[in-house]
Each structure stands twice: as structure tokens, then as C-alpha cells.
Design a protein around this motif. Sequence first.
Motif, PDB file in Angstrom:
ATOM      1  N   LYS A  89      41.552  81.625  35.144  1.00 11.78           N
ATOM      2  CA  LYS A  89      42.637  81.061  35.692  1.00 11.78           C
ATOM      3  C   LYS A  89      41.980  79.820  36.650  1.00 11.78           C
ATOM      4  O   LYS A  89      41.780  80.840  37.788  1.00 11.78           O
ATOM      5  CB  LYS A  89      43.724  81.646  35.311  1.00 11.78           C
ATOM      6  CG  LYS A  89      44.034  82.343  35.021  1.00 11.78           C
ATOM      7  CD  LYS A  89      45.362  83.104  34.618  1.00 11.78           C
ATOM      8  CE  LYS A  89      45.645  83.919  33.087  1.00 11.78           C
ATOM      9  NZ  LYS A  89      46.014  84.825  33.618  1.00 11.78           N
ATOM     10  N   ARG A  90      42.145  78.388  37.107  1.00  9.87           N
ATOM     11  CA  ARG A  90      42.067  78.059  37.691  1.00  9.87           C
ATOM     12  C   ARG A  90      43.361  76.871  38.047  1.00  9.87           C
ATOM     13  O   ARG A  90      44.363  77.624  36.986  1.00  9.87           O
ATOM     14  CB  ARG A  90      40.352  76.873  37.497  1.00  9.87           C
ATOM     15  CG  ARG A  90      39.156  77.643  37.110  1.00  9.87           C
ATOM     16  CD  ARG A  90      39.132  78.162  38.316  1.00  9.87           C
ATOM     17  NE  ARG A  90      37.896  79.399  38.494  1.00  9.87           N
ATOM     18  CZ  ARG A  90      37.702  80.288  38.011  1.00  9.87           C
ATOM     19  NH1 ARG A  90      38.765  80.976  38.297  1.00  9.87           N
ATOM     20  NH2 ARG A  90      36.498  80.874  38.063  1.00  9.87           N
ATOM     21  N   LEU A  91      43.589  76.289  39.081  1.00 11.69           N
ATOM     22  CA  LEU A  91      44.345  75.130  39.591  1.00 11.69           C
ATOM     23  C   LEU A  91      43.401  73.794  39.827  1.00 11.69           C
ATOM     24  O   LEU A  91      42.818  74.123  40.271  1.00 11.69           O
ATOM     25  CB  LEU A  91      45.408  75.660  40.838  1.00 11.69           C
ATOM     26  CG  LEU A  91      46.309  76.670  40.994  1.00 11.69           C
ATOM     27  CD1 LEU A  91      46.815  77.453  42.002  1.00 11.69           C
ATOM     28  CD2 LEU A  91      46.890  77.006  39.828  1.00 11.69           C
ATOM     29  N   LYS A  92      44.350  73.176  39.391  1.00  7.46           N
ATOM     30  CA  LYS A  92      43.873  71.699  39.434  1.00  7.46           C
ATOM     31  C   LYS A  92      45.493  70.933  40.365  1.00  7.46           C
ATOM     32  O   LYS A  92      46.233  71.242  40.400  1.00  7.46           O
ATOM     33  CB  LYS A  92      44.062  70.914  38.194  1.00  7.46           C
ATOM     34  CG  LYS A  92      43.395  69.435  38.411  1.00  7.46           C
ATOM     35  CD  LYS A  92      43.678  68.696  36.644  1.00  7.46           C
ATOM     36  CE  LYS A  92      43.371  67.500  36.976  1.00  7.46           C
ATOM     37  NZ  LYS A  92      41.921  67.185  35.544  1.00  7.46           N
ATOM     38  N   HIS A  93      44.376  70.029  41.082  1.00  7.73           N
ATOM     39  CA  HIS A  93      45.844  69.767  41.969  1.00  7.73           C
ATOM     40  C   HIS A  93      46.599  68.239  41.294  1.00  7.73           C
ATOM     41  O   HIS A  93      45.765  67.543  40.707  1.00  7.73           O
ATOM     42  CB  HIS A  93      45.178  68.783  43.302  1.00  7.73           C
ATOM     43  CG  HIS A  93      44.404  70.761  43.910  1.00  7.73           C
ATOM     44  ND1 HIS A  93      44.936  71.157  44.618  1.00  7.73           N
ATOM     45  CD2 HIS A  93      43.339  70.626  44.601  1.00  7.73           C
ATOM     46  CE1 HIS A  93      44.629  72.371  45.309  1.00  7.73           C
ATOM     47  NE2 HIS A  93      43.222  72.059  44.562  1.00  7.73           N
ATOM     48  N   ARG A  94      47.626  67.978  41.593  1.00 12.77           N
ATOM     49  CA  ARG A  94      48.390  67.183  41.161  1.00 12.77           C
ATOM     50  C   ARG A  94      49.162  66.040  42.416  1.00 12.77           C
ATOM     51  O   ARG A  94      48.960  66.581  43.465  1.00 12.77           O
ATOM     52  CB  ARG A  94      49.267  67.623  39.961  1.00 12.77           C
ATOM     53  CG  ARG A  94      48.885  68.337  38.923  1.00 12.77           C
ATOM     54  CD  ARG A  94      48.033  67.456  38.045  1.00 12.77           C
ATOM     55  NE  ARG A  94      48.120  67.320  37.730  1.00 12.77           N
ATOM     56  CZ  ARG A  94      48.304  66.404  36.002  1.00 12.77           C
ATOM     57  NH1 ARG A  94      47.010  67.162  35.492  1.00 12.77           N
ATOM     58  NH2 ARG A  94      48.456  65.503  35.329  1.00 12.77           N
ATOM     59  N   ARG A  96      51.950  64.096  44.775  1.00 12.01           N
ATOM     60  CA  ARG A  96      53.476  65.103  45.120  1.00 12.01           C
ATOM     61  C   ARG A  96      53.261  66.560  45.246  1.00 12.01           C
ATOM     62  O   ARG A  96      54.017  67.137  45.908  1.00 12.01           O
ATOM     63  CB  ARG A  96      54.698  65.162  44.630  1.00 12.01           C
ATOM     64  CG  ARG A  96      54.483  63.262  44.492  1.00 12.01           C
ATOM     65  CD  ARG A  96      55.173  63.083  43.126  1.00 12.01           C
ATOM     66  NE  ARG A  96      56.828  62.884  44.181  1.00 12.01           N
ATOM     67  CZ  ARG A  96      58.041  62.892  43.002  1.00 12.01           C
ATOM     68  NH1 ARG A  96      57.940  62.493  42.234  1.00 12.01           N
ATOM     69  NH2 ARG A  96      59.493  62.852  44.162  1.00 12.01           N
ATOM     70  N   GLY A  97      51.457  66.984  45.799  1.00 11.68           N
ATOM     71  CA  GLY A  97      51.561  67.975  46.270  1.00 11.68           C
ATOM     72  C   GLY A  97      52.317  69.490  45.357  1.00 11.68           C
ATOM     73  O   GLY A  97      51.893  70.716  45.731  1.00 11.68           O
ATOM     74  N   ARG A  98      52.462  69.231  44.346  1.00 15.23           N
ATOM     75  CA  ARG A  98      51.941  70.290  42.996  1.00 15.23           C
ATOM     76  C   ARG A  98      50.696  70.479  41.651  1.00 15.23           C
ATOM     77  O   ARG A  98      49.608  69.889  42.796  1.00 15.23           O
ATOM     78  CB  ARG A  98      52.746  69.303  42.117  1.00 15.23           C
ATOM     79  CG  ARG A  98      54.507  69.218  42.725  1.00 15.23           C
ATOM     80  CD  ARG A  98      55.281  68.653  41.470  1.00 15.23           C
ATOM     81  NE  ARG A  98      55.776  68.255  41.863  1.00 15.23           N
ATOM     82  CZ  ARG A  98      57.380  67.876  41.487  1.00 15.23           C
ATOM     83  NH1 ARG A  98      57.283  67.284  39.678  1.00 15.23           N
ATOM     84  NH2 ARG A  98      58.685  67.087  42.579  1.00 15.23           N
ATOM     85  N   SER A  99      50.603  71.938  41.576  1.00 12.74           N
ATOM     86  CA  SER A  99      49.802  71.956  41.081  1.00 12.74           C
ATOM     87  C   SER A  99      49.661  72.060  39.282  1.00 12.74           C
ATOM     88  O   SER A  99      51.216  72.495  39.629  1.00 12.74           O
ATOM     89  CB  SER A  99      48.692  73.230  41.530  1.00 12.74           C
ATOM     90  OG  SER A  99      50.148  74.294  41.401  1.00 12.74           O
ATOM     91  N   PHE A 100      48.605  72.267  38.571  1.00 16.16           N
ATOM     92  CA  PHE A 100      48.155  72.671  37.674  1.00 16.16           C
ATOM     93  C   PHE A 100      48.027  73.730  37.274  1.00 16.16           C
ATOM     94  O   PHE A 100      46.012  73.820  37.336  1.00 16.16           O
ATOM     95  CB  PHE A 100      48.021  70.998  36.338  1.00 16.16           C
ATOM     96  CG  PHE A 100      47.881  71.232  34.726  1.00 16.16           C
ATOM     97  CD1 PHE A 100      49.984  71.361  34.993  1.00 16.16           C
ATOM     98  CD2 PHE A 100      47.548  71.474  34.088  1.00 16.16           C
ATOM     99  CE1 PHE A 100      49.629  71.389  33.127  1.00 16.16           C
ATOM    100  CE2 PHE A 100      47.449  71.445  32.936  1.00 16.16           C
ATOM    101  CZ  PHE A 100      49.005  71.521  32.609  1.00 16.16           C
ATOM    102  N   ALA A 101      48.181  74.426  36.175  1.00 15.58           N
ATOM    103  CA  ALA A 101      47.414  75.457  35.983  1.00 15.58           C
ATOM    104  C   ALA A 101      46.584  75.607  34.181  1.00 15.58           C
ATOM    105  O   ALA A 101      46.641  74.787  33.546  1.00 15.58           O
ATOM    106  CB  ALA A 101      48.004  76.881  35.870  1.00 15.58           C
TER     107      ALA A 101
END
Length: 157
Positions: A89-94, A96-101
Motif C-alpha cells: 500500500k502506497r500513497l500518491k499526493h494529490r 489541495r493537500g490530499r492523498s490517494f491510496a
Amino acid sequence: MLNKRTTEVYALGQHISMSAHKARRVIDQIRGRSYEETLMILELMPYRACYPIFKLVYSAAANASSNMGSNEANLVISKAEVNKGTIMKRLKHRARGRSFAIQKPTCHITIVMKDISLEEYIDTDSITWSQKAKWKKKDTTMWYYDMYSNGGTWDKK
């Protein structure tokens, strides 16, 4: 008295970074084929899953030649299976400060090869005691137990 001889060897690849579904479509093409035919098929197929499967088939053939002393022309893929592995499981930065799994799946591939030239059973009554002693010393075969297969309709192809 008849004793059962192991005529199968296997190679196991764990945590290969691809989905099990993509690896299964290649495995289904090579199940039950000879070693040489399998290598030709894997070299010519355009899928990314072919390379790790090619390495496993080559490794299983090397295990057969070193452990049992069998010729590569007599080898047949008797069982090939793909199981799901762990998911990284990794996180991608999106914006407005959000993230996407992001989920990166892995799989475990097992290739079992059988030597068709060897007989399944050995007649131990016709062997002398000195031959039995040598046979027991050289018996360094690998054991494979598949707890998921019960020999039902899924193994017939």
C-alpha cells in the motif's frame, strides 16, 4: 515390494510484483506442455508476466537436472498455479493537500515439473543391498505438498 519414486520437482517464486490475474492468463497457456515448447511460447508471448514465469520454468528444469539427473527433453509441466500475495500500500499526493491510496498487488507462482521417462514405482526386491545403500545416500529429492489441490475437477486440463 514397490516403493514410490519422486519424479516431480518444483520452483516457487514469491512476492512477484504483478497481479495474480495477469500471471494466470500466461500460466493457463503453458500448463501440461513440454519444457522446450513452454520456453518457445514464453519467449514469443507479448505479456510482462512471461519473464518471471520463464525464469521459474528454467529454475525448475535446473532443479530436475541437478536433483534427479533427468534430461530436459523428458520434462513436462504437471502443475502450475498462481496465488495472491500481499498487497503493498502506497500513497500518491494529490491536489489541495490530499492523498490517494495506491495498491500494488503481488503473487506467488509455483511451477511443478515431472519427468515422464522415470517410472513412478521402483521394484526394491530386485535391488541388491549395496545398491539400496547407494540409493538411500543419493536420495536428496525435494518434496512438494499442495494443500489447496484435492485432485478434483480443477486439476484436469
